[in-house]
Design a protein around this motif. Structure first.
Motif, PDB file in Angstrom:
ATOM      1  N   GLN A  76       0.819  -1.211   0.000  1.00 28.79           N
ATOM      2  CA  GLN A  76       0.000   0.000   0.000  1.00 28.79           C
ATOM      3  C   GLN A  76       0.856   1.265   0.000  1.00 28.79           C
ATOM      4  O   GLN A  76       0.487   2.276  -0.617  1.00 28.79           O
ATOM      5  N   SER A  77       2.003   1.210   0.666  1.00 24.38           N
ATOM      6  CA  SER A  77       2.817   2.422   0.811  1.00 24.38           C
ATOM      7  C   SER A  77       3.455   2.860  -0.502  1.00 24.38           C
ATOM      8  O   SER A  77       3.812   4.028  -0.654  1.00 24.38           O
ATOM      9  N   VAL A  78       3.625   1.936  -1.453  1.00 21.91           N
ATOM     10  CA  VAL A  78       4.242   2.295  -2.737  1.00 21.91           C
ATOM     11  C   VAL A  78       3.274   2.109  -3.907  1.00 21.91           C
ATOM     12  O   VAL A  78       3.692   2.086  -5.064  1.00 21.91           O
ATOM     13  N   ASP A  79       1.998   1.987  -3.610  1.00 24.67           N
ATOM     14  CA  ASP A  79       1.008   1.804  -4.669  1.00 24.67           C
ATOM     15  C   ASP A  79       0.722   3.156  -5.320  1.00 24.67           C
ATOM     16  O   ASP A  79      -0.006   3.987  -4.776  1.00 24.67           O
ATOM     17  N   ASP A  80       1.327   3.373  -6.488  1.00 30.07           N
ATOM     18  CA  ASP A  80       1.217   4.673  -7.151  1.00 30.07           C
ATOM     19  C   ASP A  80       0.217   4.657  -8.307  1.00 30.07           C
ATOM     20  O   ASP A  80       0.234   5.548  -9.160  1.00 30.07           O
ATOM     21  N   ARG A  81      -0.665   3.668  -8.340  1.00 28.85           N
ATOM     22  CA  ARG A  81      -1.658   3.625  -9.410  1.00 28.85           C
ATOM     23  C   ARG A  81      -2.629   4.802  -9.311  1.00 28.85           C
ATOM     24  O   ARG A  81      -3.038   5.194  -8.216  1.00 28.85           O
ATOM     25  N   THR A  82      -2.969   5.345 -10.459  1.00 29.35           N
ATOM     26  CA  THR A  82      -3.942   6.436 -10.510  1.00 29.35           C
ATOM     27  C   THR A  82      -5.356   5.872 -10.373  1.00 29.35           C
ATOM     28  O   THR A  82      -5.568   4.655 -10.393  1.00 29.35           O
ATOM     29  N   GLU A  83      -6.325   6.768 -10.259  1.00 29.47           N
ATOM     30  CA  GLU A  83      -7.720   6.331 -10.193  1.00 29.47           C
ATOM     31  C   GLU A  83      -8.104   5.548 -11.448  1.00 29.47           C
ATOM     32  O   GLU A  83      -8.877   4.591 -11.382  1.00 29.47           O
ATOM     33  N   GLU A  84      -7.552   5.952 -12.591  1.00 29.66           N
ATOM     34  CA  GLU A  84      -7.828   5.221 -13.832  1.00 29.66           C
ATOM     35  C   GLU A  84      -7.185   3.840 -13.803  1.00 29.66           C
ATOM     36  O   GLU A  84      -7.808   2.839 -14.180  1.00 29.66           O
ATOM     37  N   GLU A  85      -5.942   3.774 -13.353  1.00 32.74           N
ATOM     38  CA  GLU A  85      -5.239   2.488 -13.310  1.00 32.74           C
ATOM     39  C   GLU A  85      -5.844   1.545 -12.278  1.00 32.74           C
ATOM     40  O   GLU A  85      -5.749   0.322 -12.405  1.00 32.74           O
ATOM     41  N   ASN A  99      -3.877  -4.619 -12.149  1.00 30.98           N
ATOM     42  CA  ASN A  99      -4.468  -5.465 -11.104  1.00 30.98           C
ATOM     43  C   ASN A  99      -3.896  -5.216  -9.716  1.00 30.98           C
ATOM     44  O   ASN A  99      -4.620  -5.297  -8.723  1.00 30.98           O
ATOM     45  N   LYS A 100      -2.595  -4.946  -9.640  1.00 29.85           N
ATOM     46  CA  LYS A 100      -1.931  -4.947  -8.341  1.00 29.85           C
ATOM     47  C   LYS A 100      -1.006  -3.747  -8.189  1.00 29.85           C
ATOM     48  O   LYS A 100      -0.608  -3.113  -9.170  1.00 29.85           O
ATOM     49  N   SER A 101      -0.632  -3.499  -6.949  1.00 32.45           N
ATOM     50  CA  SER A 101       0.431  -2.546  -6.649  1.00 32.45           C
ATOM     51  C   SER A 101       1.732  -3.023  -7.279  1.00 32.45           C
ATOM     52  O   SER A 101       1.891  -4.203  -7.614  1.00 32.45           O
ATOM     53  N   ARG A 102       2.683  -2.108  -7.420  1.00 30.22           N
ATOM     54  CA  ARG A 102       3.983  -2.512  -7.960  1.00 30.22           C
ATOM     55  C   ARG A 102       4.779  -3.314  -6.935  1.00 30.22           C
ATOM     56  O   ARG A 102       5.849  -3.841  -7.244  1.00 30.22           O
ATOM     57  N   TYR A 103       4.293  -3.401  -5.709  1.00 36.90           N
ATOM     58  CA  TYR A 103       4.871  -4.271  -4.680  1.00 36.90           C
ATOM     59  C   TYR A 103       3.796  -5.288  -4.329  1.00 36.90           C
ATOM     60  O   TYR A 103       2.862  -4.997  -3.577  1.00 36.90           O
ATOM     61  N   ASP A 104       3.916  -6.501  -4.875  1.00 46.86           N
ATOM     62  CA  ASP A 104       2.848  -7.478  -4.677  1.00 46.86           C
ATOM     63  C   ASP A 104       3.353  -8.867  -5.049  1.00 46.86           C
ATOM     64  O   ASP A 104       4.544  -9.057  -5.312  1.00 46.86           O
ATOM     65  N   SER A 105       2.446  -9.823  -5.083  1.00 46.76           N
ATOM     66  CA  SER A 105       2.803 -11.171  -5.514  1.00 46.76           C
ATOM     67  C   SER A 105       2.982 -11.191  -7.028  1.00 46.76           C
ATOM     68  O   SER A 105       2.568 -10.261  -7.730  1.00 46.76           O
ATOM     69  N   ILE A 106       3.591 -12.257  -7.542  1.00 44.50           N
ATOM     70  CA  ILE A 106       3.845 -12.327  -8.978  1.00 44.50           C
ATOM     71  C   ILE A 106       2.522 -12.383  -9.738  1.00 44.50           C
ATOM     72  O   ILE A 106       1.492 -12.785  -9.206  1.00 44.50           O
ATOM     73  N   ASP A 107       2.571 -11.999 -11.013  1.00 42.38           N
ATOM     74  CA  ASP A 107       1.372 -11.991 -11.846  1.00 42.38           C
ATOM     75  C   ASP A 107       1.332 -13.122 -12.856  1.00 42.38           C
ATOM     76  O   ASP A 107       0.279 -13.388 -13.441  1.00 42.38           O
ATOM     77  N   SER A 108       2.477 -13.775 -13.091  1.00 45.57           N
ATOM     78  CA  SER A 108       2.471 -14.875 -14.061  1.00 45.57           C
ATOM     79  C   SER A 108       3.646 -15.805 -13.805  1.00 45.57           C
ATOM     80  O   SER A 108       4.693 -15.390 -13.306  1.00 45.57           O
ATOM     81  N   TYR A 109       3.438 -17.067 -14.145  1.00 47.18           N
ATOM     82  CA  TYR A 109       4.531 -18.035 -14.177  1.00 47.18           C
ATOM     83  C   TYR A 109       5.288 -17.869 -15.492  1.00 47.18           C
ATOM     84  O   TYR A 109       4.724 -17.421 -16.497  1.00 47.18           O
ATOM     85  N   VAL A 126      -1.742  -7.992 -17.680  1.00 46.15           N
ATOM     86  CA  VAL A 126      -1.652  -6.710 -18.374  1.00 46.15           C
ATOM     87  C   VAL A 126      -0.192  -6.496 -18.762  1.00 46.15           C
ATOM     88  O   VAL A 126       0.700  -6.620 -17.920  1.00 46.15           O
ATOM     89  N   TYR A 127       0.059  -6.195 -20.027  1.00 48.58           N
ATOM     90  CA  TYR A 127       1.441  -5.998 -20.454  1.00 48.58           C
ATOM     91  C   TYR A 127       1.510  -4.948 -21.557  1.00 48.58           C
ATOM     92  O   TYR A 127       0.518  -4.662 -22.237  1.00 48.58           O
ATOM     93  N   ASP A 128       2.690  -4.373 -21.714  1.00 48.28           N
ATOM     94  CA  ASP A 128       2.915  -3.341 -22.725  1.00 48.28           C
ATOM     95  C   ASP A 128       3.120  -4.016 -24.079  1.00 48.28           C
ATOM     96  O   ASP A 128       4.087  -4.757 -24.274  1.00 48.28           O
ATOM     97  N   ILE A 153       4.529  -1.806 -17.870  1.00 45.55           N
ATOM     98  CA  ILE A 153       3.280  -1.051 -17.719  1.00 45.55           C
ATOM     99  C   ILE A 153       3.439   0.020 -16.640  1.00 45.55           C
ATOM    100  O   ILE A 153       2.577   0.879 -16.478  1.00 45.55           O
ATOM    101  N   ARG A 154       4.548  -0.031 -15.906  1.00 42.43           N
ATOM    102  CA  ARG A 154       4.799   0.943 -14.835  1.00 42.43           C
ATOM    103  C   ARG A 154       5.679   2.080 -15.349  1.00 42.43           C
ATOM    104  O   ARG A 154       6.503   1.898 -16.246  1.00 42.43           O
ATOM    105  N   ASP A 155       5.526   3.227 -14.726  1.00 39.38           N
ATOM    106  CA  ASP A 155       6.434   4.340 -14.990  1.00 39.38           C
ATOM    107  C   ASP A 155       7.672   4.191 -14.115  1.00 39.38           C
ATOM    108  O   ASP A 155       7.597   3.648 -13.008  1.00 39.38           O
ATOM    109  N   PRO A 156       8.821   4.681 -14.579  1.00 34.69           N
ATOM    110  CA  PRO A 156       9.995   4.702 -13.699  1.00 34.69           C
ATOM    111  C   PRO A 156       9.755   5.658 -12.536  1.00 34.69           C
ATOM    112  O   PRO A 156       9.058   6.664 -12.683  1.00 34.69           O
ATOM    113  N   LEU A 157      10.322   5.334 -11.394  1.00 37.65           N
ATOM    114  CA  LEU A 157      10.131   6.172 -10.207  1.00 37.65           C
ATOM    115  C   LEU A 157      11.205   7.238 -10.072  1.00 37.65           C
ATOM    116  O   LEU A 157      10.937   8.365  -9.677  1.00 37.65           O
TER     117      LEU A 157
END
Length: 377
Positions: A76-85, A99-109, A126-128, A153-157
């Motif tokens: 939650q502390s690093v979840d920078d998703r916008t309202e749209e995202e 689907n998830k914060s940039r700090y979370d469990s994996i999204d795919s094997y 979700v992928y670019d 799909i994330r922006d650099p910080l």
């Protein structure tokens, strides 16, 4: 969205409340890319289980919480998703609902092996698409290309001024800028250009312990487990959505004893005791039985073999509840403190006494039998 200032919530107003948490992360180099991809998948299934087994974080901002681990707080502390995202508003300025914060469990094997069936990757990824097209056009297979394209799909910080204009054929800083700010339970790490470093897997969920013995026990367990996965072709696959459910379960207070986790056998829910020590009906021998049989073939010298078995014994007792987790011990310490008012407030006096006891345990001047049993620090 839920309004702020609700009762029974703990509000933390800075990223440091998350990223300030300690943890026990381990990185291992595998023999080649195929082995690294396979091990990545298998230990990803183990991530929530090891998170619960190492639980050490029940107190936040001076309050005793109803969770035992740090993960969601950092998420939650690093979840920078916008309202749209987040999917709360129609996409207009952003490209994806994520689907998830940039700090979370994996999204795919990501394995290229036959054990990975399509239905295990049951979370819509979700992928670019531009990144995906570039990767597949250069010869990367579909599964791995989707994994890396998902990172983009994330922006650099943050980026340093002297790292903006660099030769990407010689340096991987631009890739690592994205890779290193996607903080998942497991990280797949390609070799840096121009180095003799190989393909690595970083196992990230475990919580740090008070003593070197406990930390070493978990690190050695994961190290041997990775070898066993490769040598014995162990198959822990369950659908990604079940792994996500396990992550939620791992946060619950004393989930190591009180809750069940989805595990490989028909995606059956099993206690951590059953996962590690086996089922009493003999249907599953338990991971530690598999590990002991495996290590007996590794030709360890006597001293190493005794130490490894000591680590396994400690983990067995932690899984069974004979030894409590750090989180349970801390929770009991607070609740039994004479200054505690049964109001979740961990006062300065309680904090001082708790930290002093932690230092004493780490230094070996005080032994806590419920936490360590007969095992030395």
């Amino acid at each position: 969205t839920a309004p702020f200032n609700q009762p029974f919530n703990i509000y933390m107003d800075a990223m440091g409340f998350g990223m300030g948490c300690c943890c026990l992360q381990t990185t291992f180099q595998l023999s080649n890319i195929e082995e690294a991809r396979s091990v990545y998948d298998q230990v990803a299934v183990m991530a929530p289980i090891m998170l619960a087994l190492t639980a050490s974080t029940p107190i936040f901002k001076g309050y005793l919480s109803d969770i035992d681990v740090r993960w969601t707080v950092i998420s939650q502390s690093v979840d920078d998703r916008t309202e749209e995202e987040l999917g709360r508003k129609p996409l207009s300025h952003n490209k994806y609902v994520i689907n998830k914060s940039r700090y979370d469990s994996i999204d795919s094997y990501i394995s290229g092996g036959s054990m990975l069936r399509p239905e295990y990757n049951d979370l819509p990824l979700v992928y670019d698409h531009d990144s995906y097209a570039r990767l597949t056009g250069a010869g990367m297979d579909d599964v791995l290309a989707r994994h890396f394209a998902h990172l983009f799909i994330r922006d650099p910080l943050v980026i340093y001024s002297d790292k903006i204009e660099i030769d990407d054929h010689k340096h991987s800083d631009h890739f690592e800028n994205i890779q290193s700010t996607n903080w998942q339970t497991v990280r797949f790490k390609p070799p840096p250009p121009g180095s003799n470093i190989g393909w690595r897997v970083e196992f990230r969920p475990m919580e740090v312990q008070l003593t070197e013995f406990q930390n070493a026990a978990y690190i050695v367990f994961i190290a041997i487990l990775m070898r066993a996965i490769s040598d014995l072709k162990l198959n822990f696959y369950i659908p990604i959505t079940k792994v996500d459910e396990n992550m939620k379960t791992a946060h619950k207070a004393n989930s190591v004893i009180q809750d069940k986790f989805y595990f490989r056998k028909n995606y059956e829910e099993m206690t951590i005791n059953e996962i590690f020590n086996g089922k009493t009906n003999g249907e599953f021998d338990g991971l530690l039985s598999i590990m002991r049989n495996y290590t007996s073939r590794l030709n360890f010298d006597t001293e190493t073999n005794e130490l490894v078995n000591k680590y396994f014994s400690f983990i067995s007792k932690r899984a069974s509840g004979e030894l409590v987790t750090m989180a349970t011990w801390m929770r009991q310490f607070v609740k039994n403190h004479p200054a505690y008012q049964q109001d979740s407030v961990v006062s300065q006096q309680i904090q001082n006494d708790l930290l002093q006891r932690c230092v004493q345990i780490t230094n070996g001047t005080v032994h806590e039998p419920t936490l360590l049993g007969d095992f030395a620090a």
